[in-house]
Design an enzyme around this catalytic site. Structure first.
Site, short mmCIF file in Angstrom:
data_model
loop_
_atom_site.label_atom_id
_atom_site.label_comp_id
_atom_site.label_asym_id
_atom_site.label_seq_id
_atom_site.Cartn_x
_atom_site.Cartn_y
_atom_site.Cartn_z
N ASP A 24 -7.01 -18.23 12.71
CA ASP A 24 -6.00 -19.11 12.78
C ASP A 24 -5.14 -19.21 13.09
O ASP A 24 -4.29 -18.12 13.35
CB ASP A 24 -6.34 -18.72 11.13
CG ASP A 24 -5.55 -20.01 10.46
OD1 ASP A 24 -4.87 -20.69 11.61
OD2 ASP A 24 -5.37 -20.46 9.24
N GLU A 27 11.61 -1.00 31.37
CA GLU A 27 10.51 -0.38 30.72
C GLU A 27 9.46 0.03 31.65
O GLU A 27 8.15 0.12 31.47
CB GLU A 27 10.00 0.40 29.33
CG GLU A 27 9.22 -1.03 28.42
CD GLU A 27 9.17 -1.25 27.17
OE1 GLU A 27 8.09 -0.60 26.83
OE2 GLU A 27 10.13 -1.16 26.29
N CYS A 43 12.91 -0.56 24.77
CA CYS A 43 13.12 -1.50 24.86
C CYS A 43 14.71 -1.72 24.39
O CYS A 43 15.61 -2.80 24.74
CB CYS A 43 12.69 -2.45 23.84
SG CYS A 43 11.28 -2.77 23.72
N THR A 61 2.23 -11.04 21.13
CA THR A 61 2.98 -10.08 21.29
C THR A 61 3.61 -9.75 22.40
O THR A 61 4.42 -9.33 23.04
CB THR A 61 3.60 -9.20 20.42
OG1 THR A 61 2.94 -7.79 20.41
CG2 THR A 61 3.51 -9.29 19.10
N SER A 114 5.55 0.48 13.56
CA SER A 114 6.36 0.61 14.80
C SER A 114 7.79 -0.33 13.45
O SER A 114 8.88 -0.62 13.92
CB SER A 114 5.99 -0.50 15.72
OG SER A 114 7.10 -0.79 16.81
N HIS A 147 16.31 -7.51 18.30
CA HIS A 147 15.64 -7.53 19.11
C HIS A 147 14.53 -7.92 18.79
O HIS A 147 14.33 -7.76 17.74
CB HIS A 147 15.63 -5.48 19.61
CG HIS A 147 14.31 -5.74 20.47
ND1 HIS A 147 14.16 -6.27 21.54
CD2 HIS A 147 13.00 -5.20 19.79
CE1 HIS A 147 12.32 -5.39 21.87
NE2 HIS A 147 12.27 -4.89 20.83
N LYS A 166 11.63 -10.05 9.23
CA LYS A 166 11.41 -9.08 8.26
C LYS A 166 13.24 -8.73 7.85
O LYS A 166 13.17 -8.07 6.60
CB LYS A 166 10.58 -8.14 8.52
CG LYS A 166 8.75 -9.26 8.34
CD LYS A 166 8.21 -8.15 9.05
CE LYS A 166 6.86 -9.06 8.83
NZ LYS A 166 5.18 -7.76 9.35
N ASN A 212 7.73 -12.11 25.11
CA ASN A 212 8.67 -10.71 24.42
C ASN A 212 8.68 -10.13 25.18
O ASN A 212 8.64 -9.94 27.01
CB ASN A 212 7.40 -9.39 24.10
CG ASN A 212 7.63 -8.18 23.99
OD1 ASN A 212 9.14 -8.13 23.66
ND2 ASN A 212 7.41 -7.32 22.83
#
Length: 391
Positions: free
Chosen positions: A29, A79, A111, A152, A201, A233, A242, A274
């Site tokens: 979806d 990284e 990161c 992501t 994570s 971040h 969140k 990202n």
């Protein structure tokens, strides 16, 4: 003495995919990606670009010849290293023509690398106010095709010039930090694709934010109302949402302006994806380029996170500067990308995983000034397409 960001540059590759297209190709979806993740588009990095060439493209339009002579350090947070020994900063120094009388090195902690570099740069300029430092956050986020982390992915570079002329953001050296050895995300040496325990994570990220943010408030006798904006971040926008929800209710009238500015801060991230080490700083760019309500003297909070894990919260004071030039430059980069079909994206992604002692990249679709031409006898070859010079 004032120390902070004098100039900032951004670059991402000239290709992208639309998240609706990806969702349909993966039989999902579209709202799972658009709403559940908060992602609209995702930059796709071709073999002709890597962290060095992207950093060079981000830096080339902001650094003057005078800047290059005053730069004492090139700190490259990434990284997505291009060599297990030689730092990406060494190539960047050559491509940009920065003075040889400079320290040049690379920092790795997921990161968080660019933030470690930024804090080091602030300390250096405090002791050497007549010099300058460039801090780079550049990465390519890869989780694999048709995986839970595919939505992501992304990539790009942010370059910050740190000096005693903070024309954009001024820092005062105050910060709080927290680190702990956890396995929420990692990338083994044998692969270009990351491994992640997604739910874990997310939990660690929010925990580290709350620890460092609340410690900052307590240590410096502040409240959330002392901030005009909070930036995060942002590996994907929903993660920042969140974290902000954990300290600011979306229905709380006193938090209305905080939420307004947050949504300004994720405009670019939602279209690029990202950047790993550059994600916080793209969010900062998005905020100051797109907000029409912030003004000089406003305090902006910044939460940096690197899996494994390191968190840091710090703040900066917005300076009196015209954001129109920055907004135009970033909008132009993002809006001028070429959209790929999902099959074209998959082919380009697979090409980016190939390593060999001798390679020649197709440069025909990449008009960026700096490109990765290929590899000869295990040596990387970069090209300045404007000057027709190989490095």
């Amino acid at each position: 003495m004032s120390v902070g960001i004098e100039k900032v540059g951004f670059y991402t590759a000239p290709y992208y995919i639309d998240m609706v297209d990806l969702a349909k190709a993966r039989q999902q979806d579209p709202n799972k990606f658009l709403v559940g993740i908060g992602q609209k588009q995702q930059s796709v990095i071709p073999p002709s670009q890597d962290v060095v060439s992207m950093a060079a493209n981000a830096a080339t339009n902001i650094l003057s010849d005078e800047d290059k002579q005053l730069i004492d350090m090139i700190i490259f947070g990434t990284e997505t290293g291009i060599d297990n020994s030689k730092a990406a900063s060494m190539y960047l120094q050559s491509l940009l023509g920065i003075s040889d009388n400079a320290r040049a090195f690379e920092i790795k902690q997921a990161c968080y690398g660019a933030t470690a570099g930024l804090q080091m740069a602030i300390d250096y300029i405090t002791l050497h106010p007549d010099r300058k430092v460039i801090v780079v956050g550049a990465d390519i986020a890869r989780y694999g095709l048709n995986t839970s982390g595919e939505v992501t992915q992304g990539g790009g570079a942010v370059v910050m010039l740190i000096s005693n002329q903070p024309k954009i953001i001024q820092f005062d050296g105050r910060s709080t930090f927290y680190s702990k050895n956890v396995m929420d995300f990692w990338r083994p040496g044998y692969t270009k694709e990351a491994k992640v325990d997604g739910h874990y994570s997310n939990d660690v990220y929010i925990d580290f934010f709350n620890r460092t943010f609340k410690q900052f408030l307590q240590k410096f006798d502040l409240t959330i109302n002392d901030f005009s904006a909070l930036t995060f971040h942002v590996p994907y926008p929903k993660m920042g949402i969140k974290a902000l929800r954990s300290v600011a209710g979306e229905d709380d009238p006193s938090m209305e302006s905080i939420w307004h500015e947050f949504h300004e801060s994720i405009i670019y991230n939602s279209r690029v994806g990202n950047l790993y080490t550059g994600s916080l700083y793209l969010s900062l760019i998005s905020l100051i380029a797109n907000s029409d309500t912030l003004s000089a003297g406003d305090r902006i909070g910044m939460f940096s996170y690197g899996s494994g894990a390191q968190g840091e919260f710090f703040a900066g004071i917005l300076q009196d500067f015209d954001n129109s030039k920055l907004k135009h430059a970033v909008d132009q980069i993002i809006n001028n990308r070429n959209q790929l079909t999902i099959s074209e994206y998959e082919a380009m992604y697979k090409q980016g995983l190939i390593d060999a002692a001798n390679t020649a990249n197709d440069l025909s679709g990449d008009s960026s000034r700096f490109v990765l031409k290929g590899r000869s006898d295990d040596k990387l070859i970069y090209r300045d397409q404007e000057m027709n010079i190989d490095f």
